[in-house]
Design a protein around this motif. Structure first.
Motif, short mmCIF file in Angstrom:
data_model
loop_
_atom_site.label_atom_id
_atom_site.label_comp_id
_atom_site.label_asym_id
_atom_site.label_seq_id
_atom_site.Cartn_x
_atom_site.Cartn_y
_atom_site.Cartn_z
N GLU A 198 0.83 -1.21 0.00
CA GLU A 198 0.00 0.00 0.00
C GLU A 198 0.86 1.25 0.00
N LYS A 199 1.91 1.17 0.78
CA LYS A 199 2.81 2.33 0.85
C LYS A 199 3.48 2.56 -0.50
N LEU A 200 3.97 1.48 -1.09
CA LEU A 200 4.62 1.60 -2.39
C LEU A 200 3.65 2.14 -3.43
N ALA A 201 2.39 1.73 -3.33
CA ALA A 201 1.38 2.23 -4.26
C ALA A 201 1.20 3.73 -4.09
N ARG A 202 1.24 4.16 -2.83
CA ARG A 202 1.10 5.60 -2.58
C ARG A 202 2.28 6.36 -3.17
N TYR A 203 3.49 5.84 -2.94
CA TYR A 203 4.68 6.49 -3.50
C TYR A 203 4.61 6.53 -5.02
N ALA A 204 4.09 5.44 -5.62
CA ALA A 204 3.99 5.39 -7.08
C ALA A 204 3.08 6.51 -7.57
N LYS A 205 1.96 6.70 -6.88
CA LYS A 205 1.03 7.76 -7.28
C LYS A 205 1.65 9.14 -7.09
N GLU A 206 2.48 9.25 -6.05
CA GLU A 206 3.08 10.56 -5.77
C GLU A 206 4.03 11.03 -6.86
N ARG A 207 4.50 10.08 -7.71
CA ARG A 207 5.34 10.52 -8.84
C ARG A 207 4.56 11.54 -9.67
N LEU A 208 3.25 11.32 -9.73
CA LEU A 208 2.41 12.25 -10.49
C LEU A 208 1.82 13.33 -9.60
N THR A 209 1.31 12.92 -8.46
CA THR A 209 0.56 13.89 -7.64
C THR A 209 1.47 14.84 -6.88
N ALA A 210 2.59 14.34 -6.39
CA ALA A 210 3.46 15.23 -5.59
C ALA A 210 4.60 15.80 -6.42
N TRP A 211 5.31 14.92 -7.11
CA TRP A 211 6.51 15.42 -7.80
C TRP A 211 6.14 16.33 -8.97
N ALA A 212 5.27 15.82 -9.83
CA ALA A 212 4.95 16.60 -11.03
C ALA A 212 4.28 17.92 -10.69
N MET A 213 3.66 17.99 -9.52
CA MET A 213 2.93 19.21 -9.17
C MET A 213 3.73 20.10 -8.22
N ASP A 214 4.91 19.69 -7.89
CA ASP A 214 5.77 20.48 -7.00
C ASP A 214 6.03 21.86 -7.62
N ASP A 215 6.10 22.88 -6.78
CA ASP A 215 6.27 24.25 -7.28
C ASP A 215 7.49 24.41 -8.17
N VAL A 216 8.62 23.90 -7.66
CA VAL A 216 9.85 24.09 -8.42
C VAL A 216 9.78 23.34 -9.75
N VAL A 217 9.24 22.10 -9.70
CA VAL A 217 9.12 21.31 -10.92
C VAL A 217 8.20 22.01 -11.91
N GLN A 218 7.11 22.54 -11.41
CA GLN A 218 6.16 23.26 -12.26
C GLN A 218 6.80 24.47 -12.93
N LYS A 219 7.64 25.15 -12.17
CA LYS A 219 8.31 26.33 -12.70
C LYS A 219 9.23 25.93 -13.87
N VAL A 220 9.93 24.82 -13.67
CA VAL A 220 10.80 24.33 -14.75
C VAL A 220 9.95 23.96 -15.97
N ALA A 221 8.83 23.28 -15.70
CA ALA A 221 7.96 22.85 -16.79
C ALA A 221 7.50 24.05 -17.62
N GLY A 222 7.27 25.14 -16.92
CA GLY A 222 6.80 26.34 -17.60
C GLY A 222 7.85 26.93 -18.53
N ALA A 223 9.11 26.70 -18.19
CA ALA A 223 10.18 27.36 -18.95
C ALA A 223 10.85 26.46 -19.97
N HIS A 224 10.68 25.17 -19.85
CA HIS A 224 11.42 24.21 -20.68
C HIS A 224 10.61 23.82 -21.92
N ASP A 225 11.29 23.62 -23.03
CA ASP A 225 10.61 23.23 -24.27
C ASP A 225 9.78 21.97 -24.10
N ASP A 226 10.30 21.04 -23.31
CA ASP A 226 9.58 19.79 -23.11
C ASP A 226 8.74 19.80 -21.84
N GLY A 227 8.50 21.00 -21.32
CA GLY A 227 7.73 21.12 -20.08
C GLY A 227 6.37 20.45 -20.17
#
Lengths: 272, 715
Positions: free
Chosen positions: B129-158
């Motif tokens: 269950e824990k691993l499943a949560r971490y797997a989901k967080e690749r999308l929910t937490a990491w991809a939505m992180d402020d710093v990551v989002q900022k990079v996404a906004g500026a990068h061609d492949d964002g």
């Protein structure tokens, strides 16, 4: 009187950002500063309190500014590359001891506001709280011969007069205010350039020449890098350059290749 | 990590020269930067993002079952979706060596939040269950992180990251991920890395994060963001001169230091006590800061503990580092990291560089002894950037040579040594572990005053002596004498005391002689009267058995021996000139020798349980008592002389006349009331005398040695 033209005064005329180039002035003031203790905190540590062995160039600038009574952040231009030249020579064996000191915490929770509602408010550590003991590495009886030249004639004369009179605007100290310094003035000297051949015995600490020092059996040779120049900016000051000094901790000379040393009062020094 | 040979093969001299710092080592940061560089080259290779990765963080997962879980996402169409190919949305596989680069893991301290990279390391044996949560967080937490989002906004492949974030909003997708992970694990717990694989082109491959630049860029930015926001700082950064490269750059103020000398929260160091200004006093560029952080593995490998402190022992080459030296240094560090944990870095270095001459000064060590009080509060007790292999090595050799070859320490059946050797005592027997003993401080632990390990102080002389020897700095004689006498007195007053600690004193003296070696010059003093102690003794090497005939020409072997011992010991006989304190020291030594001699006689011939040695312990010796003790001891000698002569023994003069005569001479001039010798000096040489006197009995030597050996075993 304003500023002497730099072409006359130094080897390269631009107000050289290159801290590496050795500026050789044509005259300098020479003093010895010494005291029972000294502590020049190394920037690599904030929770540990190790000291530089050679008084950093920025500290020399601050000390001389204190002698002349120049305010904080007001003297960096005066001592900037191209406008100043300083040579530093340890004249006593460099020795340190550990000195445990009791200090107050400066974490936010332990700071007290003084005059919190007034126009000028200061935060101070609460003097009634328990102290923590920390070890300070402290120099024992440090003494340095300093040769200093300023391109600004007016300031140069002012400094010379103050030193000649044995006066100082603020109390000079060696790093920390509690480590008082004594200044001995030797005079105003002509600086001769010395093209002494392939190898030269240099009395001062040698700036930025680590690999040009000839390592000799029986001669101790050490190196340390410390801040050399500061720059004023909107938020205060920033470090604008470092110098790696190679020095002999026994206060003897080092043999160096490929440097352009200067002769001051019968000694061989390298300015930066 | 590359082997030293692999490192040499992978990086040609020219390539390496490109990567190495352009300035000589001048500070601890320079050194850490160099270590970080070598580490990065050896693990993740060169390249823009290499310094930001932590390829070793999940080292123990390599080639284990179920150690990599990838969420597979297809963003090649308008709508992002989970993979629908035959592998499906979740791939459970082995984390192999070959995948290390592709997975591009960048760890962040587990206690402080999610990893910088999209790849995340789960705790040991996490349940499904824990691993499943971490797997989901690749999308929910990491991809939505402020710093990551900022990079996404500026990068061609964002847009790739935006698509992941979009997918994270879809409850059904998240459920599928959860189900997929739990199902593929079959209900078992696992220790795993979690990451994503993304397909960006229709019919294209599913690519790992290491193959997609925007993921790497986002990872880097996340890591960099920590360099300016630690400890409640919002953005401690500004333009200044990088303290490593000396070049103007954007510098950061709250970067980490592998040795924790520098921590963001110590306000008093910062201008205006403001942590936001930290970069002004410690300006380090982002890249340098990250490279310095990567030094940690090597830095930690070069440490050991002694006296309750952590000793850092970091090798480097003086001056600018050439590729050839960098290969060598890498070899040293590699061995420290992978080698036997019982050896110190100096021993490791010695194995490879034993041919180094003492004058070859370019291999150096940064040495510091750190006393940790808490995680973030500790003191440095001794530090030097100038540690040298030669000093501890030469000291070890010199000590062994002294013990083995020099007649002053030599034992012969018919010719008692002035000072004993004993196999059970480290410092008075030859020992091939001596370098270990010197470099760990055990060398001083055995002879200096005893202290509670947990409470080593800032001024603990054992640490001072250790760091001095490592750095080739001389130790003040005063410190040694003080420590030696402390130790002798504490041994004498110990509850279990039943013998004079003569092996301890002999050990201390052997150490003193080794430190005084002329080539090493590890003794110093500011007191001219102690200067002779810093001079090397000139004991002759013992080359042949001493023939019995020496005694037949009317000479007395003990006399010759005493004579030569005193003459060859500069502390007892100065070269020339002023010798007032030296003769006082010689007086103390001779008094000790007489007390030891008569004491042994009392014990073995008279069977006394309390002897002169017990009667006049070292701590009772002061300048003011010297005269009285001398008178009483000589009186005792005369008593035994009379007694023996009555008993039928015949010899000219008095018992121990060779000592008594000399003692009379030195003790009278100057009168002890006017002596100037320091108390520790006086006591140590008195103790040395006792050791000499007790040991100068060929007939009794055997018994004595056995008993002392027993004592040593309990020690």
């Amino acid at each position: 009187m304003g500023q002497e033209s730099l072409e006359q005064w130094s080897n390269d005329g631009d107000n050289g950002e290159s801290a590496d180039s050795t500026e050789v002035p044509d005259r300098c003031l020479s003093i010895t500063i010494r005291g029972p203790w000294g502590h020049f905190r190394r920037i690599e540590g904030n929770i540990v309190k190790q000291t530089y062995r050679i008084i950093p160039r920025t500290t020399v600038a601050g000390l001389l500014a204190a002698v002349m009574g120049i305010e904080r952040d007001g003297y960096y231009e005066l001592f900037s590359p191209g406008n100043s030249a300083i040579a530093i020579e340890p004249v006593r064996e460099i020795r340190t001891i550990n000195m445990p000191m009791n200090t107050l915490s400066t974490s936010a929770g332990n700071l007290q506001s003084l005059n919190g509602r007034g126009k000028i408010s200061v935060k101070l550590p609460d003097p009634t709280t328990l102290r923590q003991q920390h070890n300070y590495e402290v120099l024992v009886e440090p003494a340095y011969r300093i040769d200093v030249s300023l391109a600004n004639d007016e300031r140069y004369r002012e400094l010379r007069n103050t030193l000649e009179a044995g006066k100082s605007h603020y109390v000079p100290s060696l790093g920390l205010s509690e480590h008082l310094a004594e200044i001995e003035y030797h005079g105003n000297f002509e600086v001769e350039t010395d093209h002494g051949g392939d190898q030269t015995e240099v009395n001062s600490a040698v700036p930025n020449a680590v690999e040009d020092v000839v390592l000799e059996p029986g001669t101790r040779c050490q190196v340390e890098e410390s801040p050399a120049f500061m720059r004023r900016d909107a938020g205060g000051r920033t470090t604008a350059g470092f110098t790696a000094y190679t020095y002999n901790p026994d206060a003897g000379p080092l043999t160096v290749k490929n440097v352009d040393p200067a002769r001051v009062d019968g000694r061989t020094v390298v300015f930066v | 990590m590359l082997s030293p040979e692999g490192f040499r093969e992978t990086y040609s001299e020219a390539d390496l020269a490109e990567e190495l710092p352009n300035s000589p080592i001048g500070s601890l940061r320079d050194l850490q930067y160099l270590y970080g560089k070598l580490y990065t080259l050896a693990t993740t290779g060169g390249g823009e993002y290499a310094p930001y990765l932590t390829p070793d963080a999940a080292d123990d997962l390599i080639d284990t079952e179920d150690s990599l879980i990838a969420v597979r996402v297809d963003v090649s169409n308008d709508q992002p979706r989970l993979a629908t190919d035959n592998i499906g949305p979740i791939q459970l596989t082995r984390y192999t060596d070959g995948l290390v680069q592709q997975v591009s893991h960048c760890k962040y301290s587990a206690a402080r939040g999610i990893d910088h990279s999209v790849t995340h390391q789960a705790g040991r044996n996490s349940d499904p269950e824990k691993l499943a949560r971490y797997a989901k967080e690749r999308l929910t937490a990491w991809a939505m992180d402020d710093v990551v989002q900022k990079v996404a906004g500026a990068h061609d492949d964002g847009w790739i990251i935006d698509q992941l974030a979009e997918l994270a909003e879809n409850e059904q997708v998240l459920e599928s991920i959860e189900d997929g992970v739990i199902k593929s694990l079959g209900g078992e717990s696992a220790t795993a890395l979690l990451t994503v694989q993304v397909r960006t082109e229709p019919n294209g491959e599913y690519r790992w994060p290491g193959e997609i630049d925007v993921f790497l860029e986002a990872m880097r930015e996340r890591k960099l963001s920590k360099l300016v926001t630690k400890n409640k700082a919002n953005d401690s950064s500004g333009d200044a001169t990088d303290l490593v490269t000396g070049r103007p750059s954007r510098t950061v103020g709250t970067s980490e230091d592998p040795q924790n000398y520098y921590l963001g929260k110590q306000l008093e160091k910062f201008p205006g006590l403001d942590i936001e200004e930290a970069w002004r006093s410690h300006p380090i560029s982002e890249d340098a800061a990250v490279t310095v952080m990567n030094a940690e593995a090597f830095v930690e490998a070069c440490t050991y503990r002694t006296f309750g402190t952590k000793v850092y022992y970091l090798p480097y080459f003086f001056g600018r580092i050439s590729p050839e030296k960098a290969y060598n240094l890498y070899g040293l560090l590699y061995r420290a990291l992978s080698g036997d944990e019982d050896t110190t870095p100096i021993e490791d270095a010695y194995i490879k560089r034993r041919e180094l001459d003492i004058d070859e000064a370019d291999l150096r060590f940064y040495v510091s002894a750190v006393m940790p009080h808490q995680m973030s509060r500790y003191d440095v007790f001794g530090e030097t950037l100038n540690g040298r292999l030669q000093y501890p090595r030469e000291l070890a050799f010199t000590h062994n040579r002294l013990v083995e070859n020099i007649s002053a320490f030599n034992t012969q059946n018919d010719w008692t040594a002035p000072l004993p050797t004993n196999e059970s005592w480290d410092l008075i027997s030859t020992n091939n572990q001596r370098l270990h003993s010197v470099s760990t401080g055990w060398y001083f632990y055995q002879t200096f005053g005893e202290r509670d390990d947990a409470d080593a102080d800032a001024d603990d002389p054992r640490i001072e002596a250790l760091v001095s020897v490592l750095g080739g700095e001389p130790i003040p004689v005063e410190i040694l004498l003080g420590e030696y006498v402390d130790r002798i007195i504490s041994e004498e007053t110990d509850d279990e005391y039943d013998e004079f600690p003569s092996f301890l004193v002999a050990s201390q003296f052997a150490q003193l002689c080794a430190l005084a070696d002329g080539d090493l010059g590890l003794l110093t003093t500011t007191d001219p009267s102690k200067e002779p102690i810093t001079r090397e003794p000139r004991y002759e090497e013992h080359t042949m058995d001493i023939p019995d005939s020496l005694a037949t020409d009317g000479g007395y072997p003990a006399e010759t021996k005493l004579e030569s011992f005193i003459e060859d010991t500069p502390a007892l006989t100065p070269l020339s000139g002023e010798e007032s304190v030296t003769s006082e020291r010689r007086g103390a030594f001779l008094l000790g020798a007489l007390v030891g001699d008569i004491g042994s006689y009392q014990e073995y011939s008279e069977d006394r349980s309390t002897t002169l040695v017990d009667q006049y312990p070292v701590k009772s010796i002061t300048r003011s008592r010297i005269k009285k003790i001398t008178q009483e001891t000589i009186a005792k000698t005369l008593t035994y002389t009379r007694q023996e002569k009555k008993g039928g023994k015949s010899y000219p003069g008095t018992k121990a006349e060779h000592i008594v005569d000399r003692l009379r001479e030195t003790i009278l001039d100057p009168d002890p009331d006017e002596w100037e010798i320091g108390t520790d000096d006086l006591r140590f040489y008195y103790a040395l005398g006792i050791t000499y006197g007790m040991n100068d009995h060929p007939d009794w030597n055997q018994t004595e040695t056995d008993q002392q050996a027993d004592l040593e075993e309990d020690y």
